[in-house]
Design a protein around this motif. Structure first.
Motif, PDB file in Angstrom:
ATOM      1  N   TYR A  50      64.300  65.002  65.635  1.00 17.68           N
ATOM      2  CA  TYR A  50      62.875  65.326  65.457  1.00 17.68           C
ATOM      3  C   TYR A  50      62.658  66.506  64.512  1.00 17.68           C
ATOM      4  O   TYR A  50      61.530  66.984  64.379  1.00 17.68           O
ATOM      5  CB  TYR A  50      62.220  65.670  66.799  1.00 17.68           C
ATOM      6  CG  TYR A  50      62.100  64.538  67.789  1.00 17.68           C
ATOM      7  CD1 TYR A  50      62.195  63.215  67.397  1.00 17.68           C
ATOM      8  CD2 TYR A  50      61.877  64.797  69.132  1.00 17.68           C
ATOM      9  CE1 TYR A  50      62.084  62.189  68.323  1.00 17.68           C
ATOM     10  CE2 TYR A  50      61.758  63.770  70.062  1.00 17.68           C
ATOM     11  CZ  TYR A  50      61.863  62.467  69.655  1.00 17.68           C
ATOM     12  OH  TYR A  50      61.745  61.453  70.570  1.00 17.68           O
ATOM     13  N   VAL A  86      65.294  72.286  70.477  1.00 15.03           N
ATOM     14  CA  VAL A  86      64.591  73.084  71.492  1.00 15.03           C
ATOM     15  C   VAL A  86      65.590  73.796  72.415  1.00 15.03           C
ATOM     16  O   VAL A  86      66.794  73.552  72.360  1.00 15.03           O
ATOM     17  CB  VAL A  86      63.583  72.218  72.286  1.00 15.03           C
ATOM     18  CG1 VAL A  86      62.436  71.781  71.369  1.00 15.03           C
ATOM     19  CG2 VAL A  86      64.258  71.009  72.915  1.00 15.03           C
ATOM     20  N   GLY A 110      60.262  75.273  73.535  1.00 12.26           N
ATOM     21  CA  GLY A 110      60.562  74.826  74.909  1.00 12.26           C
ATOM     22  C   GLY A 110      60.464  73.324  75.028  1.00 12.26           C
ATOM     23  O   GLY A 110      60.771  72.588  74.090  1.00 12.26           O
ATOM     24  N   SER A 112      58.091  70.362  77.668  1.00 11.79           N
ATOM     25  CA  SER A 112      57.248  70.199  78.863  1.00 11.79           C
ATOM     26  C   SER A 112      58.053  69.636  80.034  1.00 11.79           C
ATOM     27  O   SER A 112      57.739  69.903  81.189  1.00 11.79           O
ATOM     28  CB  SER A 112      56.050  69.293  78.552  1.00 11.79           C
ATOM     29  OG  SER A 112      56.482  67.986  78.250  1.00 11.79           O
ATOM     30  N   LEU A 113      59.102  68.869  79.745  1.00 11.18           N
ATOM     31  CA  LEU A 113      59.926  68.347  80.837  1.00 11.18           C
ATOM     32  C   LEU A 113      60.727  69.477  81.481  1.00 11.18           C
ATOM     33  O   LEU A 113      60.781  69.594  82.700  1.00 11.18           O
ATOM     34  CB  LEU A 113      60.874  67.264  80.305  1.00 11.18           C
ATOM     35  CG  LEU A 113      60.233  65.903  80.105  1.00 11.18           C
ATOM     36  CD1 LEU A 113      61.149  64.981  79.320  1.00 11.18           C
ATOM     37  CD2 LEU A 113      59.887  65.270  81.450  1.00 11.18           C
ATOM     38  N   GLU A 197      55.134  65.781  77.003  1.00 16.52           N
ATOM     39  CA  GLU A 197      53.754  65.884  76.522  1.00 16.52           C
ATOM     40  C   GLU A 197      53.521  65.085  75.243  1.00 16.52           C
ATOM     41  O   GLU A 197      52.379  64.826  74.878  1.00 16.52           O
ATOM     42  CB  GLU A 197      53.397  67.364  76.288  1.00 16.52           C
ATOM     43  CG  GLU A 197      54.143  68.006  75.138  1.00 16.52           C
ATOM     44  CD  GLU A 197      53.906  69.508  75.045  1.00 16.52           C
ATOM     45  OE1 GLU A 197      54.608  70.255  75.761  1.00 16.52           O
ATOM     46  OE2 GLU A 197      53.050  69.927  74.272  1.00 16.52           O
ATOM     47  N   VAL A 198      54.587  64.714  74.561  1.00 14.84           N
ATOM     48  CA  VAL A 198      54.469  63.925  73.319  1.00 14.84           C
ATOM     49  C   VAL A 198      54.390  62.431  73.653  1.00 14.84           C
ATOM     50  O   VAL A 198      53.499  61.718  73.183  1.00 14.84           O
ATOM     51  CB  VAL A 198      55.703  64.195  72.415  1.00 14.84           C
ATOM     52  CG1 VAL A 198      55.670  63.318  71.175  1.00 14.84           C
ATOM     53  CG2 VAL A 198      55.768  65.667  72.049  1.00 14.84           C
ATOM     54  N   HIS A 199      55.299  61.961  74.492  1.00 14.86           N
ATOM     55  CA  HIS A 199      55.389  60.524  74.756  1.00 14.86           C
ATOM     56  C   HIS A 199      54.380  60.031  75.782  1.00 14.86           C
ATOM     57  O   HIS A 199      54.028  58.857  75.793  1.00 14.86           O
ATOM     58  CB  HIS A 199      56.814  60.166  75.178  1.00 14.86           C
ATOM     59  CG  HIS A 199      57.795  60.339  74.059  1.00 14.86           C
ATOM     60  ND1 HIS A 199      58.524  61.498  73.873  1.00 14.86           N
ATOM     61  CD2 HIS A 199      58.128  59.517  73.034  1.00 14.86           C
ATOM     62  CE1 HIS A 199      59.280  61.369  72.799  1.00 14.86           C
ATOM     63  NE2 HIS A 199      59.059  60.177  72.267  1.00 14.86           N
ATOM     64  N   GLU A 224      60.914  57.901  77.237  1.00 14.40           N
ATOM     65  CA  GLU A 224      60.027  58.894  77.876  1.00 14.40           C
ATOM     66  C   GLU A 224      58.572  58.420  77.859  1.00 14.40           C
ATOM     67  O   GLU A 224      57.695  59.074  78.412  1.00 14.40           O
ATOM     68  CB  GLU A 224      60.129  60.243  77.154  1.00 14.40           C
ATOM     69  CG  GLU A 224      61.453  60.948  77.379  1.00 14.40           C
ATOM     70  CD  GLU A 224      61.658  62.146  76.472  1.00 14.40           C
ATOM     71  OE1 GLU A 224      60.712  62.548  75.772  1.00 14.40           O
ATOM     72  OE2 GLU A 224      62.778  62.679  76.452  1.00 14.40           O
ATOM     73  N   HIS A 284      56.958  71.981  70.094  1.00 15.42           N
ATOM     74  CA  HIS A 284      58.153  72.821  70.309  1.00 15.42           C
ATOM     75  C   HIS A 284      59.170  72.591  69.193  1.00 15.42           C
ATOM     76  O   HIS A 284      59.703  73.549  68.620  1.00 15.42           O
ATOM     77  CB  HIS A 284      58.777  72.496  71.669  1.00 15.42           C
ATOM     78  CG  HIS A 284      57.778  72.544  72.778  1.00 15.42           C
ATOM     79  ND1 HIS A 284      57.259  73.733  73.224  1.00 15.42           N
ATOM     80  CD2 HIS A 284      57.159  71.566  73.480  1.00 15.42           C
ATOM     81  CE1 HIS A 284      56.385  73.469  74.188  1.00 15.42           C
ATOM     82  NE2 HIS A 284      56.300  72.170  74.347  1.00 15.42           N
TER      83      HIS A 284
HETATM   84 FE1  SF4 Z   1      60.373  67.947  75.237  1.00 11.67          FE
HETATM   85 FE2  SF4 Z   1      58.878  65.856  74.630  1.00 11.67          FE
HETATM   86 FE3  SF4 Z   1      59.259  67.760  72.811  1.00 11.67          FE
HETATM   87 FE4  SF4 Z   1      61.281  66.104  73.500  1.00 11.67          FE
HETATM   88  S1  SF4 Z   1      59.392  65.568  72.473  1.00 11.67           S
HETATM   89  S2  SF4 Z   1      61.390  68.339  73.277  1.00 11.67           S
HETATM   90  S3  SF4 Z   1      60.843  65.805  75.688  1.00 11.67           S
HETATM   91  S4  SF4 Z   1      58.195  67.995  74.769  1.00 11.67           S
END
Ligand code: SF4
Ligand code: 13P
Length: 324
Positions: A50, A86, A110, A112-113, A197-199, A224, A284
């Motif tokens: 990512y 992250v 960070g 969210s999980l 929070e993305v998926h 996710e 993040h």
């Molecule tokens: Fe966390 Fe979702 Fe970002 Fe992956 S995409 S680092 S699971 S918030």
């Protein structure tokens, strides 16, 4: 003799399809400085799928999904590891390399999980379900991993769950990953209430609209995503599994139901494919930039440390996963 370093100018050809020249103008100096400092400090950069293309394709040494980054972190021959990803990924690299300097360019990167569960929550789940093994997604803090029997990633979750030979397993903290795995196994899965929070923002209606707008599109989703989204996709898998699928199935038009940079990075390798982008950004992951990677290498910012009390049990949970 030491090989000549590539220059930023020579790297542009690789990414010109996804980075316009105006944007690239701001990157060249940082890329040259990072490449020189990496050599000077015997450092390597591990970058998650990512990360943006100027990081992923121009300065990273090792790229991949969470599982590949953990596996490859075990074999790193360098004094310094910079984790372009992250915080939980940097902690995993540190667990596997306790004597190396591991840096994360922004401590606020960070997840969210990871934020959805504490070590105390895991202890409570154990009390509630005595004797049931705890599988923890790598998207958690080292302190949470230390309370677990074994870790998993989206790339090996099914194999990890089935490796335990137990009729029931507690799978923390991603509710949707747990439900998506439960649909593929006879093992009973007890889940938690964490979400990415993305998926979590993708909906089944998004996919149906996409198929109407782009006939013939191949839809790949990250596990996710909510189960009803995965049910509408042609394939669900980790970021590495999606990348492999794109390389192997000859699709000409692809929608990746995941974080935005994934399509950019794959478009560099597959200019022949039309990537349609109903993507969401991970705030993040996007905290990591060339500028703070450079600052990390110049000033050891920010060194990842782990409480010595939890290193042993957290490392065991990760190593157990890597042995599956
Ligand atoms: Fe966390 Fe979702 Fe970002 Fe992956 S995409 S680092 S699971 S918030
Ligand atoms: P992967 O392990 O599939 O790369 O996923 C990591 C992640 O954070 C997805 O949101």
């Amino acid at each position: 003799m030491t090989a000549a370093l590539p220059s930023a100018a020579s790297l542009y050809g690789r990414v010109r399809g996804v980075i316009p020249p105006m944007e690239w103008a701001a990157f060249g100096d940082d890329i040259d400085a990072i490449l020189a400092l990496k050599r000077q400090r015997n450092a390597v950069i591990l970058a998650h799928n990512y990360q943006t293309p100027e990081i992923f394709h121009c300065v990273a040494d090792i790229v991949g999904d969470s599982l590949a980054l953990a596996r490859k972190a075990m074999a790193v021959d360098a004094d310094v590891i910079v984790l372009a990803g992250v915080h939980f990924m940097a902690e995993t690299a540190k667990l596997l390399n306790p004597n190396k300097t591991v840096l994360i360019p922004d401590l606020g990167a960070g997840c969210s999980l990871a934020d959805s569960i504490t070590p105390e929550d895991v202890r409570r789940m154990r009390q509630r379900y005595p004797g049931v093994p705890v599988v923890t997604y790598v998207n958690t803090s080292a302190a949470v991993k230390a309370e677990s029997d074994i870790c998993c990633t989206s790339g090996n979750a099914l194999a990890v769950v089935e490796s335990l030979g137990a009729p029931r397993v507690i799978m923390l903290p991603d509710e949707y990953l747990a439900k998506n795995i439960a649909a593929q196994t006879s093992v009973e899965i007890i889940s938690w209430k964490g979400h990415c929070e993305v998926h979590e923002r993708f909906t089944a209606a998004d996919i149906r609209e996409l198929r109407d707008a782009y006939p013939g599109v191949t839809v790949l989703a990250h596990p996710e995503c909510p189960p009803e989204v995965v049910a509408e996709a042609d394939f669900a898998g980790s970021t590495a599994a999606m990348s492999d699928y794109v390389g192997q199935h000859g699709a000409t038009r692809v929608a990746l139901i995941t974080e935005c940079s994934m399509s950019d990075n794959l478009a560099v390798e597959h200019p022949e494919i039309d990537f349609v982008r109903p993507c969401n950004l991970c705030p993040h992951m996007k905290r990591i930039t060339l500028t703070n990677i450079l600052a990390a290498l110049e000033r050891d910012r920010h060194e990842v440390t782990i409480d010595p009390q939890i290193i042993g049990p957290a490392r065991r949970a990760v190593e157990r996963m890597l042995a599956v």
